[in-house]
Design a protein around this motif. Structure first.
Motif, PDB file in Angstrom:
ATOM      1  N   ARG A   1      -5.796  -0.902  -0.906  1.00  0.00           N
ATOM      2  CA  ARG A   1      -5.408  -0.224   0.337  1.00  0.00           C
ATOM      3  C   ARG A   1      -4.650   1.089   0.081  1.00  0.00           C
ATOM      4  O   ARG A   1      -4.251   1.753   1.035  1.00  0.00           O
ATOM      5  CB  ARG A   1      -4.565  -1.161   1.193  1.00  0.00           C
ATOM      6  CG  ARG A   1      -5.343  -2.362   1.736  1.00  0.00           C
ATOM      7  CD  ARG A   1      -4.475  -3.192   2.659  1.00  0.00           C
ATOM      8  NE  ARG A   1      -3.352  -3.796   1.940  1.00  0.00           N
ATOM      9  CZ  ARG A   1      -2.253  -4.267   2.518  1.00  0.00           C
ATOM     10  NH1 ARG A   1      -2.121  -4.190   3.848  1.00  0.00           N
ATOM     11  NH2 ARG A   1      -1.285  -4.810   1.811  1.00  0.00           N
ATOM     12  N   ASP A   2      -4.448   1.451  -1.168  1.00  0.00           N
ATOM     13  CA  ASP A   2      -3.776   2.717  -1.470  1.00  0.00           C
ATOM     14  C   ASP A   2      -4.663   3.892  -1.083  1.00  0.00           C
ATOM     15  O   ASP A   2      -5.901   3.818  -1.170  1.00  0.00           O
ATOM     16  CB  ASP A   2      -3.454   2.822  -2.965  1.00  0.00           C
ATOM     17  CG  ASP A   2      -2.431   1.794  -3.399  1.00  0.00           C
ATOM     18  OD1 ASP A   2      -1.720   1.256  -2.534  1.00  0.00           O
ATOM     19  OD2 ASP A   2      -2.362   1.522  -4.616  1.00  0.00           O
ATOM     20  N   GLU A   3      -4.066   4.965  -0.627  1.00  0.00           N
ATOM     21  CA  GLU A   3      -4.816   6.188  -0.328  1.00  0.00           C
ATOM     22  C   GLU A   3      -4.316   7.301  -1.263  1.00  0.00           C
ATOM     23  O   GLU A   3      -3.146   7.340  -1.634  1.00  0.00           O
ATOM     24  CB  GLU A   3      -4.627   6.601   1.137  1.00  0.00           C
ATOM     25  CG  GLU A   3      -3.196   6.930   1.519  1.00  0.00           C
ATOM     26  CD  GLU A   3      -3.072   7.403   2.967  1.00  0.00           C
ATOM     27  OE1 GLU A   3      -4.102   7.649   3.610  1.00  0.00           O
ATOM     28  OE2 GLU A   3      -1.917   7.540   3.428  1.00  0.00           O
TER      29      GLU A   3
ATOM     30  N   PRO B   1       0.827  -1.212   0.000  1.00  0.00           N
ATOM     31  CA  PRO B   1       0.000   0.000   0.000  1.00  0.00           C
ATOM     32  C   PRO B   1       0.857   1.257   0.000  1.00  0.00           C
ATOM     33  O   PRO B   1       1.896   1.323   0.658  1.00  0.00           O
ATOM     34  CB  PRO B   1      -0.815  -0.117   1.291  1.00  0.00           C
ATOM     35  CG  PRO B   1      -0.023  -1.015   2.164  1.00  0.00           C
ATOM     36  CD  PRO B   1       0.670  -1.986   1.243  1.00  0.00           C
TER      37      PRO B   1
ATOM     38  N   HIS C   1       0.857   6.021   4.819  1.00  0.00           N
ATOM     39  CA  HIS C   1       1.602   4.821   4.417  1.00  0.00           C
ATOM     40  C   HIS C   1       3.111   5.085   4.362  1.00  0.00           C
ATOM     41  O   HIS C   1       3.548   6.221   4.143  1.00  0.00           O
ATOM     42  CB  HIS C   1       1.114   4.320   3.062  1.00  0.00           C
ATOM     43  CG  HIS C   1      -0.236   3.677   3.108  1.00  0.00           C
ATOM     44  ND1 HIS C   1      -0.578   2.750   4.056  1.00  0.00           N
ATOM     45  CD2 HIS C   1      -1.334   3.827   2.302  1.00  0.00           C
ATOM     46  CE1 HIS C   1      -1.826   2.354   3.850  1.00  0.00           C
ATOM     47  NE2 HIS C   1      -2.307   3.008   2.791  1.00  0.00           N
TER      48      HIS C   1
END
Length: 722
Positions: free
Chosen positions: A33-35, A5, A77
């Motif tokens: 799950r990446d923002e 992520p 992250h």
């Protein structure tokens, strides 16, 4: 997507269409799950409209000129991806970039990027950029071809880069260009070749900085220096009326350069050297506040009209201006001169100076050349290519080392060309020919073909392989667009062959001035020395002297001082004519040529200059250099003049007495006379040292000479012996 992520920070920018394309191309490449955080400037409501319904990202408002800092505070992250808002991303672009972080020593990684600078730069063909579908297809083939390829580099660009959050915080956090020096101290920085990103690089991109306010200084002169005390003062004096601010970035001087800069009102930054001219100049720019910046070298003197230049800056809409740089070249200034037109003046916040060697001004974001035009009154007189200055600075070997590093930094024929030029300049002729041949085989663009052919022509002429030089000149004739491009090599080739009549014919046929295919200005004056020498070798002394005098009147110093003495003497003239013929504004160029001349010729010319310009500091400075080599009686005269005009530390008698190339007798007498005439106690240890070196069989004769020339010193010596 199944990668680790990451936090993606987008600097919103570009046109609404560009921004929309960026978001669309990014969304499909993200993992679950990446923002994503988009930093939005307050003055771009049309971009904010593109975010309606985009629930997969968060929007934060920009609080300052640095969007990365605003976005970083809103993410969590360990890997952070900084992304300009006018890029188009290819499928799976993020996978190779994140693959690099599988090595814990990697602190930053980035894809290849169109319209970026440095090692990330990519140049897709026009056909690949005609549509989104064409780019995707090209990027897919690119990814297959370069799968698993990673290159260690010293930095990445600002457009698209991934960084470990903890390393970034140790480095001090995000900065305008990202802190690559500090990051590289912690670990590896790599380019993931398999990833390809297209970048619009529009004037409205989110990474561009606003222009300085109208009340900011108009112009800052920016210099990097190291051990430039012999030329720096003249450079700074000439800049006084032109620049509102002078910033000198010192990279480790051990002489008086820093003191001289401060004495002339410059803002001095005591920095460091990292074997990278572009980086040093960019660090200097960080301390400049002018709306415009002028990059100057310490061995350049502004020779234009300051008022006209400043007026042009006030009213121009250009991003940059080209300067005329007049280069003095060769041994004792005697190989003529050349002119280049180069962008040196630019709007400070729009440009950067890039390149380890042969650096250039480029757009701060895209790396493309800044648009500009020639400003005729922006003229710089450059003495750095004289063999004298080159030997003092050891430029040739330094440039070779930096060119070798640059060729490792960045792929491409420009780096290969710089390496070949540096090999030629440092005398590595076989390596130069091999490098230039390799470059010529790969060259597709016209300018690259011309560049490598010109390098090969010069290399073959220099080593005497004249048959091969002739072949190269003919190849050059087939591709050249201007007469100068071929003529400048053919002149040297015919002279090397001993065909002096043809040499003169070619020179006569060349225009008075113009530019070759590489935009280097070349005129008849470039070959003034060959013209004079060719006439001399054809036993036409009156014509040779006539042209020498003509060139001197025009401000040229076409042949070495000793040769000038021969040419003028053969026509019943003398070196004293040179001081009378050369215009006052060109005397400085002559002074650079004197220091390597034979002592008798140098002394004769200096004496003539002294009669014409009594008390002139530049004449005294050269006299100090030459004085240690002249006869003792002349050293006495120059010492008296130097001391009279406030240069006791440049005393030629002291210099002579410390020079172990002179005989022990000469050193002893010089020190004794300095002590006798000027009561200079610094001569005492020099006298003791020289006396120790006098052979026993000569000591009586030397002491007798001291009694005559320095009776008080002699008495002290005799008293000490008693």
């Amino acid at each position: 997507m199944s990668h680790i992520p990451v936090s993606v920070i987008i600097a919103a920018g570009g046109s609404p269409d560009d921004f929309h394309a960026c978001l669309e191309s990014l969304r499909s490449t993200l993992g679950l799950r990446d923002e994503v955080v988009c930093v939005m400037p307050a003055d771009r409501p049309e971009l904010r409209a593109e975010l309606r319904g985009q629930t997969w990202l968060r929007v934060v408002d920009a609080t300052g000129p640095l969007p990365w800092a605003d976005g970083l505070n809103a993410t969590r992250h360990p890997i952070v991806v900084f992304l300009d808002g006018d890029v188009v991303l290819s499928a799976h672009w993020l996978d190779p970039v994140l693959e690099a972080f599988g090595d814990p020593s990697v602190v930053a990684a980035g894809p290849r990027v169109q319209h970026s600078y440095g090692p990330q730069q990519a140049d897709p063909p026009e056909a690949a950029m005609e549509s989104a579908a064409a780019f995707k297809a090209y990027a897919r083939e690119w990814r297959q071809e370069h799968r698993g390829e990673f290159l260690d580099v010293d930095r990445l660009g600002p457009v698209c880069v991934a960084i470990r959050r903890d390393a970034l915080m140790i480095a001090g956090g995000p900065s305008l260009d990202l802190p690559y020096d500090e990051l590289s101290a912690q670990g590896r920085i790599v380019v993931a070749h398999a990833a390809l990103v297209a970048h619009v690089g529009s004037p409205a991109c989110g990474l561009r900085q606003p222009d300085p306010p109208a009340d900011a200084p108009l112009l800052t002169a920016s210099l990097i220096v190291k051990d430039e005390e012999d030329v720096l003062a003249r450079c700074l004096v000439a800049l006084r009326e032109l620049a509102d601010e002078i910033v000198v970035y010192d990279t480790g001087s051990t002489d008086r350069s820093v003191e001289i800069a401060r004495e002339h009102g410059a803002k001095v930054v005591e920095g460091y050297w990292s074997d990278h001219f572009g980086d040093a100049r960019s660090r200097c720019l960080q301390h400049c506040s002018g709306r415009w910046a002028l990059w100057v070298d310490a061995d350049e003197v502004f020779a234009g009209d300051a008022r006209i230049v400043r007026d042009a800056l006030r009213y121009s809409e250009n991003s940059a201006f080209f300067a005329t740089i007049d280069n003095r070249e060769g041994h004792e200034g005697g190989a003529g001169s050349s002119t280049i037109y180069f962008p040196r003046m630019f709007r400070r916040v729009r440009g950067r100076i890039y390149g380890r060697l042969h650096e250039q001004v480029v757009d701060r974001i895209t790396g493309r050349s800044l648009n500009g035009s020639l400003l005729p009154d922006l003229v710089l007189d450059h003495s750095g290519y004289t063999r004298l200055r080159g030997s003092l600075k050891n430029k040739a070997e330094r440039n070779l080392r930096l060119a070798t590093l640059a060729a490792e930094d960045v792929s491409g024929l420009t780096a290969v060309g710089n390496l070949a030029r540096s090999q030629l300049g440092s005398g590595h002729y076989d390596e130069c020919i091999e490098t230039a041949r390799r470059g010529l085989e790969e060259a597709q663009e016209h300018t690259h073909k011309v560049l490598f052919l010109k390098i090969l022509a010069d290399a073959y002429i220099t080593v005497g392989r004249l048959a091969e030089a002739n072949e190269i000149v003919e190849d050059l004739r087939k591709v050249a667009n201007t007469a100068f491009t071929v003529g400048e090599h053919e002149v040297k080739l015919r002279f090397a062959e001993g065909d002096y009549e043809r040499t003169l014919e070619i020179i006569a046929d060349l225009p008075e001035s113009g530019a070759n295919d590489l935009l280097y200005g070349v005129g008849k004056g470039r070959f003034a020395g060959l013209q004079v020498d060719a006439l001399s070798r054809l036993d036409r002394p009156q014509e040779a002297a006539y042209h020498l005098r003509r060139w001197l009147k025009e401000g040229q110093v076409p042949i070495p001082v000793a040769r000038m003495a021969q040419v003028l003497g053969a026509a019943d003239g003398s070196l004293a004519e040179v001081a009378e013929l050369l215009p006052p504004q060109n005397v400085r160029g002559l002074l650079f040529s004197i220091a390597e001349a034979p002592p008798e010729a140098a002394d004769e010319l200096l004496e003539a200059l002294w009669r014409r310009y009594p008390g002139e500091a530049t004449v005294l400075t050269l006299a100090a250099r030459v004085g240690r080599r002249v006869p003792l009686i002349r050293a006495m005269e120059w010492s008296a003049r130097l001391r009279q005009h406030g240069f006791p530390d440049q005393c030629t008698l002291l210099a002579l007495s410390a020079d172990h190339r002179r005989t022990p007798r000469e050193r002893t007498l010089a020190a004794a006379i300095a002590l006798e005439m000027f009561h200079d106690e610094t001569a005492l240890p020099l006298l003791n040292d020289a006396l120790t070196d006098v052979p026993d069989d000569l000591s009586a004769g030397v002491l007798e000479e001291i009694r005559i020339l320095a009776p008080r010193v002699s008495a002290s010596i005799e008293l000490a012996d008693a």
